[in-house]
Design a protein around this motif. Structure first.
Motif, PDB file in Angstrom:
ATOM      1  N   LYS A 128       0.836  -1.209   0.000  1.00  0.00           N
ATOM      2  CA  LYS A 128       0.000   0.000   0.000  1.00  0.00           C
ATOM      3  C   LYS A 128       0.870   1.257   0.000  1.00  0.00           C
ATOM      4  CE  LYS A 128      -4.072  -1.994   0.734  1.00  0.00           C
ATOM      5  NZ  LYS A 128      -5.062  -2.063  -0.278  1.00  0.00           N
ATOM      6  N   SER A 129       1.968   1.217   0.729  1.00  0.00           N
ATOM      7  CA  SER A 129       2.869   2.370   0.771  1.00  0.00           C
ATOM      8  C   SER A 129       3.519   2.615  -0.572  1.00  0.00           C
ATOM      9  CB  SER A 129       3.929   2.163   1.850  1.00  0.00           C
ATOM     10  OG  SER A 129       4.805   3.243   1.889  1.00  0.00           O
ATOM     11  N   SER A 132       0.868   4.085  -2.885  1.00  0.00           N
ATOM     12  CA  SER A 132       0.579   5.498  -2.626  1.00  0.00           C
ATOM     13  C   SER A 132       1.730   6.390  -3.044  1.00  0.00           C
ATOM     14  CB  SER A 132       0.235   5.705  -1.146  1.00  0.00           C
ATOM     15  OG  SER A 132       1.371   5.488  -0.339  1.00  0.00           O
TER      16      SER A 132
END
Length: 138
Positions: A128-129, A132
């Protein structure tokens, strides 16, 4: 993301260290990844907390992307190895010709499952990091 990486990394570190480590090659890599990623995230966080990020002329978005991408790859490998160790719990381990015992007893099997879940949570968080970071770089 850094605090969750440190929290779950510490939990993985503790869980793997609390067992007999029946397969040192597999679980040794898991420990190496957990300890190294924990240490590097502390260093990375300290750079921002103490204001060194303003003094170093680096594209911090790229550094963040590379850090989380590499951490994801290493933790994904660690997840596969920890899951492989967990899946071998029922196999016998021979100490000598008369004594046999399973690779993981019931307690160690449960600990190994918990470590696998924590490593998979780290993989999801890192993915997810990375996603993003890619979104913000476009």
């Amino acid at each position: 993301v850094f605090l969750s990486l440190q929290l779950f990394g510490t939990i993985v570190w503790i869980l793997v260290a609390s067992t007999r480590v029946p397969l040192p090659l597999l679980q040794g890599w898991v420990m190496f990844v957990a300890v190294t990623a924990w240490f590097l995230s502390i260093v990375f966080l300290s750079v921002f907390l103490f204001g060194y990020a303003n003094r170093i002329a680096v594209n911090w978005n790229q550094v963040d992307f590379i850090f989380h991408g590499a951490t994801f790859v290493f933790y994904f490998g660690a997840f596969l190895l920890q899951a492989a160790t967990t899946s071998l719990h029922h196999l016998p381990r021979k100490f000598n010709s008369t004594t046999q015992e399973r690779i993981l007893n019931g307690r160690e099997y449960n600990i190994s499952i918990a470590a696998s879940v924590c490593v998979s949570c780290i993989c999801i968080g890192e993915q997810k990091s990375v996603a993003s970071t890619c979104k913000f770089n476009l």
